[in-house]
Scaffold this motif. Structure first.
Motif, PDB file in Angstrom:
ATOM      1  N   UNK A   1      48.919  20.128  13.030  1.00  0.00           N
ATOM      2  CA  UNK A   1      48.555  19.213  14.111  1.00  0.00           C
ATOM      3  C   UNK A   1      49.044  19.756  15.454  1.00  0.00           C
ATOM      4  N   UNK A   2      50.292  20.212  15.464  1.00  0.00           N
ATOM      5  CA  UNK A   2      50.915  20.597  16.730  1.00  0.00           C
ATOM      6  C   UNK A   2      50.423  21.958  17.229  1.00  0.00           C
ATOM      7  N   UNK A   3      50.358  22.936  16.337  1.00  0.00           N
ATOM      8  CA  UNK A   3      49.986  24.290  16.784  1.00  0.00           C
ATOM      9  C   UNK A   3      48.557  24.334  17.379  1.00  0.00           C
ATOM     10  N   UNK A   4      47.560  23.676  16.737  1.00  0.00           N
ATOM     11  CA  UNK A   4      46.234  23.682  17.376  1.00  0.00           C
ATOM     12  C   UNK A   4      46.242  23.082  18.788  1.00  0.00           C
ATOM     13  N   UNK A   5      47.018  22.017  18.996  1.00  0.00           N
ATOM     14  CA  UNK A   5      47.117  21.422  20.336  1.00  0.00           C
ATOM     15  C   UNK A   5      47.669  22.430  21.335  1.00  0.00           C
TER      16      UNK A   5
ATOM     17  N   UNK B   1      60.289  21.155  10.093  1.00  0.00           N
ATOM     18  CA  UNK B   1      59.027  21.111  10.858  1.00  0.00           C
ATOM     19  C   UNK B   1      58.762  19.693  11.360  1.00  0.00           C
ATOM     20  N   UNK B   2      59.156  18.694  10.581  1.00  0.00           N
ATOM     21  CA  UNK B   2      58.984  17.312  11.055  1.00  0.00           C
ATOM     22  C   UNK B   2      59.914  17.031  12.227  1.00  0.00           C
ATOM     23  N   UNK B   3      61.168  17.487  12.120  1.00  0.00           N
ATOM     24  CA  UNK B   3      62.120  17.253  13.199  1.00  0.00           C
ATOM     25  C   UNK B   3      61.660  17.912  14.498  1.00  0.00           C
ATOM     26  N   UNK B   4      61.034  19.064  14.388  1.00  0.00           N
ATOM     27  CA  UNK B   4      60.567  19.751  15.595  1.00  0.00           C
ATOM     28  C   UNK B   4      59.178  19.235  15.987  1.00  0.00           C
ATOM     29  N   UNK B   5      58.290  19.099  14.999  1.00  0.00           N
ATOM     30  CA  UNK B   5      56.888  18.765  15.268  1.00  0.00           C
ATOM     31  C   UNK B   5      56.676  17.367  15.821  1.00  0.00           C
ATOM     32  N   UNK B   6      57.325  16.374  15.215  1.00  0.00           N
ATOM     33  CA  UNK B   6      57.049  14.990  15.615  1.00  0.00           C
ATOM     34  C   UNK B   6      57.427  14.728  17.077  1.00  0.00           C
ATOM     35  N   UNK B   7      58.670  15.063  17.525  1.00  0.00           N
ATOM     36  CA  UNK B   7      58.983  14.818  18.934  1.00  0.00           C
ATOM     37  C   UNK B   7      58.102  15.618  19.885  1.00  0.00           C
ATOM     38  N   UNK B   8      57.763  16.840  19.479  1.00  0.00           N
ATOM     39  CA  UNK B   8      56.929  17.668  20.330  1.00  0.00           C
ATOM     40  C   UNK B   8      55.545  17.040  20.489  1.00  0.00           C
ATOM     41  N   UNK B   9      55.032  16.502  19.396  1.00  0.00           N
ATOM     42  CA  UNK B   9      53.718  15.875  19.450  1.00  0.00           C
ATOM     43  C   UNK B   9      53.742  14.632  20.337  1.00  0.00           C
ATOM     44  N   UNK B  10      54.843  13.899  20.238  1.00  0.00           N
ATOM     45  CA  UNK B  10      55.008  12.714  21.078  1.00  0.00           C
ATOM     46  C   UNK B  10      54.971  13.118  22.552  1.00  0.00           C
ATOM     47  N   UNK B  11      55.651  14.222  22.855  1.00  0.00           N
ATOM     48  CA  UNK B  11      55.660  14.736  24.226  1.00  0.00           C
ATOM     49  C   UNK B  11      54.232  15.069  24.679  1.00  0.00           C
ATOM     50  N   UNK B  12      53.475  15.727  23.783  1.00  0.00           N
ATOM     51  CA  UNK B  12      52.096  16.092  24.121  1.00  0.00           C
ATOM     52  C   UNK B  12      51.256  14.859  24.396  1.00  0.00           C
ATOM     53  N   UNK B  13      51.459  13.820  23.550  1.00  0.00           N
ATOM     54  CA  UNK B  13      50.675  12.593  23.706  1.00  0.00           C
ATOM     55  C   UNK B  13      50.952  11.939  25.053  1.00  0.00           C
TER      56      UNK B  13
END
Lengths: 348, 260
Positions: free
Chosen positions: A280-284, A330-342
């Motif tokens: 989810x995160x890398x494609x964004x 990956x969840x610890x890094x991915x989830x907050x990062x995705x929130x930031x993107x949103x």
């Protein structure tokens, strides 16, 4: 003036030389992380020793290092580094393909239930004591069933396809996750249960060189059509009618992309368990850097996903004295990062 | 490029949408399609583009049956311009137009220099080449419709099907876009365009076809069929057609006499 500014801000996306420069940059990053991952760990290896050991496989070099070094490099670190690179790239490009095909940047192998389906299939395989090949096949079939069910559900909600995809994904994932829980419940507590539990958390700790071939063959089969059809993937992001009017067989193309992405995801889940967020995160992140065009985003997302997962896996085995399962990191890094993107997107 | 439709019928399950529709579109002809909502205009377009399978009748492109065309070959003959083209993913204007060349390249190929030149020429034809680097989300609605027109030209097809192309545009842009479409007719493109604005038919088209109750009510030269009677039948309100400075306009009679 403001017009000029807005032009420069997007100019690079169209500059034909830019993706080449970017690609070169990401290849260098990939190589850097690849070698870095060999040096660090509980058994430190000097760069010069690594180069010597690697070269000794091709040329004859008098061994000046203890045999432990060779074991650490080839038996422990090499399979982990290779598998994390392959899995990171495959999960990212699957997510990228799914997102365009469903015309929705919020989908990924996790959201669509592919990971949960493949996880169920694989745990069932472990429970039944199936061979590696049969377990992988079962994992692929269950992953495919999950995507088909989610697609069917969203198709029923004609006007709310996004909602349908996400809710359908949650529902189907939940059914498969419950299925996995049931498998764990009936599994042998001495043998199968620990194997399933640890594997489900997402880890590469026990990956061997022999696992790589189970990973690489399905991933090549799944990746090849996506690489070859990368220009046409752009047209799948359009409305169905428009895409067809431009001369593509959307139904066939969609089937090929679902097959390829699901095969790659299932192969990854089969080897490493559930590693979330990468797809989810890398494609964004890729689209932010290189734009939407799949001709550029496919190779960049593969390199970025590979580098990311290699780095995270190296962290997972070095930051604490124990081993943190990769999926947790990956969840610890991915989830907050995705929130930031949103939030960033929301502000635009 | 000539398009012939013979005795075309279509139904969604038991609901008849088109009944025995026949007409022809000649090369370089501009045909306007008028009819109220649900008259079957969009269904007719979907049949012409091969999105739906006809129940009976024939659709011929240059005397060749539509069914014999693959998606790719059909895209080389007919281009489609929807009411509004949106994309969740933000492509540049240039890439959007480049997508039009897909029907001209190998199944597994990507656009090369030749296709890029075609896309650039299409942008230049509509005087929007300065937008090529911009993202589609950052341009105006009128510009976006021109981009979609450029994409259609990049396809290299000579029949253009436009489904209410100005429905989402402001008054000025409606006129500008219609003018551009009209200029394509002079270059030999055959155009079939649906609209809810009868004046567009009066001002721009050579021929007009009225669809009413799933059938053709009238089809012929604009001046012959754009009559008060036909308009009243279609829209259920009295409409006069008046001429001023050599140009005709529609003048609906308001039921509320006090209205200004």
């Amino acid at each position: 003036m403001s017009n000029d500014k807005s032009r420069t801000s997007v100019d690079f996306r169209h500059d034909p030389d830019h993706p080449v420069t970017l690609l070169a940059g990401f290849i260098i990053l990939f190589i850097f992380i690849f070698f870095l991952s060999f040096f660090v760990g509980r058994y430190p290896i000097k760069p010069i020793t690594l180069i010597k050991v690697l070269l000794s496989k091709i040329f004859y070099i008098e061994p000046t290092w203890p045999s432990t070094v060779e074991n650490v490099i080839f038996k422990i670190r090499m399979p982990r580094i290779l598998s994390s690179a392959i899995i990171g790239g495959a999960l990212s490009v699957s997510g990228l393909a799914y997102q365009g095909m469903f015309k929705n940047p919020m989908v990924s192998p996790d959201v669509l239930g592919t990971s949960a389906g493949a996880g169920f299939g694989a745990s069932l395989g472990i429970l039944l004591g199936l061979s590696y090949f049969s377990t992988s096949a079962l994992s692929f079939i269950c992953g495919l069933v999950a995507v088909i069910l989610v697609t069917f559900i969203s198709g029923k909600l004609m006007n709310q396809k996004t909602l349908g995809l996400i809710l359908g994904g949650i529902m189907i994932s939940s059914i498969f996750t419950s299925g996995t829980s049931f498998v764990k419940l009936v599994a042998d507590t001495d043998d199968a249960l620990p194997a399933i539990t640890y594997w489900l958390m997402g880890s590469l700790a026990s990956v061997k060189m022999s696992d790589i071939k189970f990973l690489i063959i399905p991933i090549i089969i799944g990746l090849l059509p996506i690489i070859l059809l990368r220009w046409k993937l752009n047209l799948l992001t359009l409305d169905e009618d428009e895409a067809m009017s431009l001369g593509i067989n959307t139904i066939l193309l969609r089937k090929v992309v679902i097959f390829g992405s699901t095969l790659m995801t299932a192969a990854c889940v089969g080897v490493s368990g559930h590693i979330g967020w990468v797809g989810l995160v890398i494609p964004h992140f890729t689209r932010m850097i290189v734009g939407c065009d799949y001709r550029h985003s496919v190779p960049i997302s593969i390199l970025m996903g590979s580098s990311f997962l290699m780095l995270v896996d190296t962290l997972s085995r070095t930051v604490t004295t124990g081993e943190i399962p990769l999926g947790i990191l990956t969840s610890f890094i991915g989830a907050p990062f995705f929130l930031y993107l949103m939030i960033r997107e929301g502000k635009k | 490029m000539r398009l012939d439709v013979k005795n075309l019928s279509f139904a969604y399950k038991d609901h008849k949408v088109l009944d025995d529709v026949s007409f022809s579109l000649n090369e370089g002809e501009f045909l306007c399609l008028l009819g109220k909502n649900g008259a079957g205009k969009s269904t007719l377009f979907k049949l012409l583009l091969g999105f739906l399978k006809k129940e009976s009748g024939e659709i011929l492109i240059e005397d060749k049956k539509l069914e014999t065309y693959s998606r790719k070959l059909l895209a080389r003959e007919i281009a489609y311009i929807p009411q509004y083209s949106s994309n969740t993913f933000d492509y540049t204007v240039f890439d959007t137009v480049l997508m039009g060349t897909t029907c001209r390249i190998d199944s597994l190929g990507s656009p090369k220099k030749r296709e890029k030149r075609i896309a650039m020429e299409a942008l230049e034809r509509f005087n929007i080449s300065h937008l090529s680097h911009k993202l589609a989300s950052s341009i105006s609605g009128g510009e976006r419709q021109l981009v979609i027109l450029a994409r259609a030209i990049a396809q290299g097809s000579h029949i253009l099907i436009l489904d209410e192309p100005t429905a989402n545009l402001d008054y000025g842009n409606q006129f500008k876009v219609m003018n551009t479409i009209s200029s394509l007719k002079d270059m030999g493109y055959s155009i079939i365009l649906s609209t809810h604005n009868p004046e567009q038919a009066l001002w721009f088209s050579d021929k007009v076809m009225f669809l009413n109750d799933n059938k053709i009510l009238a089809h012929g030269n604009t001046d012959d069929v754009m009559t008060s009677e036909n308009l009243k039948t279609i829209y259920d309100i009295p409409i006069d057609i008046i001429e001023k400075n050599g140009r005709k306009i529609c003048f609906p009679t308001l039921e509320n006499k006090d209205a200004k």
